[in-house]
Scaffold this motif. Structure first.
Motif, short mmCIF file in Angstrom:
data_model
loop_
_atom_site.label_atom_id
_atom_site.label_comp_id
_atom_site.label_asym_id
_atom_site.label_seq_id
_atom_site.Cartn_x
_atom_site.Cartn_y
_atom_site.Cartn_z
N LYS A 140 0.83 -1.21 0.00
CA LYS A 140 0.00 0.00 0.00
C LYS A 140 0.86 1.26 0.00
O LYS A 140 0.57 2.22 -0.69
CB LYS A 140 -0.93 0.00 1.21
CG LYS A 140 -2.06 -0.99 1.10
CD LYS A 140 -2.93 -0.97 2.33
CE LYS A 140 -3.99 -2.05 2.24
NZ LYS A 140 -4.79 -2.13 3.45
N ALA A 141 1.95 1.23 0.78
CA ALA A 141 2.85 2.39 0.83
C ALA A 141 3.48 2.62 -0.53
O ALA A 141 3.58 3.77 -1.00
CB ALA A 141 3.91 2.17 1.89
N LEU A 142 3.90 1.55 -1.20
CA LEU A 142 4.48 1.69 -2.54
C LEU A 142 3.46 2.23 -3.53
O LEU A 142 3.79 3.05 -4.39
CB LEU A 142 5.03 0.36 -3.02
CG LEU A 142 6.34 -0.10 -2.39
CD1 LEU A 142 6.70 -1.50 -2.83
CD2 LEU A 142 7.46 0.87 -2.74
N ALA A 143 2.22 1.77 -3.42
CA ALA A 143 1.17 2.26 -4.32
C ALA A 143 0.94 3.75 -4.10
O ALA A 143 0.80 4.52 -5.07
CB ALA A 143 -0.11 1.48 -4.10
N VAL A 144 0.90 4.19 -2.84
CA VAL A 144 0.70 5.62 -2.54
C VAL A 144 1.86 6.44 -3.08
O VAL A 144 1.66 7.49 -3.71
CB VAL A 144 0.52 5.84 -1.02
CG1 VAL A 144 0.61 7.30 -0.66
CG2 VAL A 144 -0.81 5.27 -0.57
N VAL A 145 3.09 5.97 -2.89
CA VAL A 145 4.27 6.69 -3.40
C VAL A 145 4.22 6.76 -4.92
O VAL A 145 4.52 7.81 -5.51
CB VAL A 145 5.57 6.02 -2.90
CG1 VAL A 145 6.78 6.53 -3.63
CG2 VAL A 145 5.72 6.21 -1.40
N ALA A 146 3.83 5.67 -5.58
CA ALA A 146 3.76 5.67 -7.04
C ALA A 146 2.71 6.66 -7.54
O ALA A 146 2.95 7.40 -8.50
CB ALA A 146 3.44 4.26 -7.54
N LEU A 148 1.47 9.34 -5.93
CA LEU A 148 1.91 10.71 -5.65
C LEU A 148 3.06 11.12 -6.57
O LEU A 148 3.11 12.26 -7.05
CB LEU A 148 2.33 10.85 -4.18
CG LEU A 148 1.20 10.76 -3.17
CD1 LEU A 148 1.76 10.81 -1.74
CD2 LEU A 148 0.19 11.86 -3.39
N GLY A 149 4.00 10.21 -6.84
CA GLY A 149 5.10 10.50 -7.76
C GLY A 149 4.61 10.78 -9.16
O GLY A 149 5.06 11.72 -9.83
N THR A 150 3.67 9.98 -9.64
CA THR A 150 3.10 10.19 -10.97
C THR A 150 2.37 11.52 -11.03
O THR A 150 2.51 12.27 -12.01
CB THR A 150 2.14 9.03 -11.32
OG1 THR A 150 2.85 7.80 -11.21
CG2 THR A 150 1.59 9.18 -12.73
N ALA A 151 1.60 11.84 -10.00
CA ALA A 151 0.88 13.12 -9.98
C ALA A 151 1.87 14.28 -9.98
O ALA A 151 1.66 15.28 -10.68
CB ALA A 151 -0.03 13.18 -8.76
N TYR A 152 2.98 14.16 -9.24
CA TYR A 152 3.99 15.21 -9.19
C TYR A 152 4.63 15.39 -10.56
O TYR A 152 4.80 16.51 -11.04
CB TYR A 152 5.04 14.87 -8.14
CG TYR A 152 6.22 15.81 -8.16
CD1 TYR A 152 6.11 17.10 -7.65
CD2 TYR A 152 7.44 15.41 -8.70
CE1 TYR A 152 7.19 17.96 -7.68
CE2 TYR A 152 8.52 16.27 -8.73
CZ TYR A 152 8.39 17.54 -8.22
OH TYR A 152 9.45 18.40 -8.26
N LEU A 153 5.00 14.29 -11.20
CA LEU A 153 5.63 14.38 -12.51
C LEU A 153 4.69 14.98 -13.54
O LEU A 153 5.11 15.78 -14.39
CB LEU A 153 6.13 13.01 -12.96
CG LEU A 153 7.32 12.44 -12.18
CD1 LEU A 153 7.63 11.02 -12.63
CD2 LEU A 153 8.54 13.34 -12.34
N LEU A 154 3.42 14.60 -13.51
CA LEU A 154 2.46 15.16 -14.46
C LEU A 154 2.24 16.65 -14.21
O LEU A 154 2.16 17.44 -15.16
CB LEU A 154 1.12 14.41 -14.37
CG LEU A 154 1.12 12.98 -14.93
CD1 LEU A 154 -0.20 12.30 -14.64
CD2 LEU A 154 1.39 13.00 -16.43
N ALA A 155 2.18 17.05 -12.96
CA ALA A 155 1.99 18.47 -12.65
C ALA A 155 3.22 19.27 -13.06
O ALA A 155 3.11 20.38 -13.57
CB ALA A 155 1.72 18.64 -11.16
N ARG A 156 4.39 18.72 -12.84
CA ARG A 156 5.63 19.40 -13.20
C ARG A 156 5.78 19.52 -14.72
O ARG A 156 6.27 20.51 -15.24
CB ARG A 156 6.80 18.62 -12.61
CG ARG A 156 8.10 19.32 -12.73
CD ARG A 156 9.15 18.56 -11.96
NE ARG A 156 10.44 18.97 -12.45
CZ ARG A 156 11.52 18.25 -12.43
NH1 ARG A 156 11.47 17.05 -11.91
NH2 ARG A 156 12.65 18.70 -12.87
N ARG A 157 5.32 18.50 -15.41
CA ARG A 157 5.42 18.48 -16.87
C ARG A 157 4.51 19.52 -17.51
O ARG A 157 4.84 20.10 -18.52
CB ARG A 157 5.03 17.08 -17.33
CG ARG A 157 5.25 16.80 -18.74
CD ARG A 157 4.92 15.35 -18.97
NE ARG A 157 5.10 14.99 -20.34
CZ ARG A 157 4.65 13.90 -20.87
NH1 ARG A 157 3.96 13.06 -20.12
NH2 ARG A 157 4.84 13.61 -22.13
#
Length: 162
Positions: A140-146, A148-157
């Motif tokens: 579950k922790a890995l899924a949350v990190v994935a 959040l990381g994807t959302a961060y990369l998309l927002a940054r892009r």
């Protein structure tokens, strides 16, 4: 060697033998007797102080009903809409499930508006999950990190570069 002692080590063995040999059988009654018998044919009608949603299959209100969580907000509107459908209609149950999820969100917004920050991790049993199912907690922790990381990369892009 007689049959009962031969199989006595098997738990539950003999429960389907002759009822005359079962000491508890004469005491078993279906339905059980009421002593003293009830003094009414139908219970007294519970007073209604809040809105109570009623199934389309039931022509009248039941004498006793739950009133602890009256419908309110968007989730209450969805519940009212769901009770317009029959209980054998899938839309009825799916709308009620969706209304439950929306009610959770409304509760979080109410908590934040009143200045209370909910402890989501502990309220959802995070410590118990970590103690009794560490592999599941790690997934579950890995899924949350994935996520959040994807959302961060998309927002940054999408943000304009300087």
């Amino acid at each position: 060697m007689d049959t009962p002692t031969k199989f006595a080590h098997i738990k539950g063995w003999g429960s389907d033998l002759d009822h005359a040999n079962r000491p508890a059988y004469p005491k078993e009654r279906t339905p059980p007797r009421l002593d003293p018998p009830v003094h009414w044919k139908e219970p007294e009608m519970q007073p209604r102080h809040v809105e109570v949603l009623r199934s389309t299959e039931r022509p009248a209100m039941t004498p006793v009903f739950g009133s602890g969580q009256p419908p309110r907000g968007l989730s209450g509107g969805m519940r009212r809409f769901a009770f317009g459908y029959s209980e054998n209609d899938l839309r009825h149950w799916l709308l009620l499930l969706l209304a439950d999820r929306i009610d959770v969100g409304e509760g979080l917004v109410e908590d934040l508006a009143s200045g209370h920050v909910p402890r989501i991790y502990s309220e959802m049993g995070g410590r118990a999950e970590l103690q009794h199912n560490p592999v599941g907690a790690a997934k579950k922790a890995l899924a949350v990190v994935a996520v959040l990381g994807t959302a961060y990369l998309l927002a940054r892009r999408r943000s304009p570069r300087r």
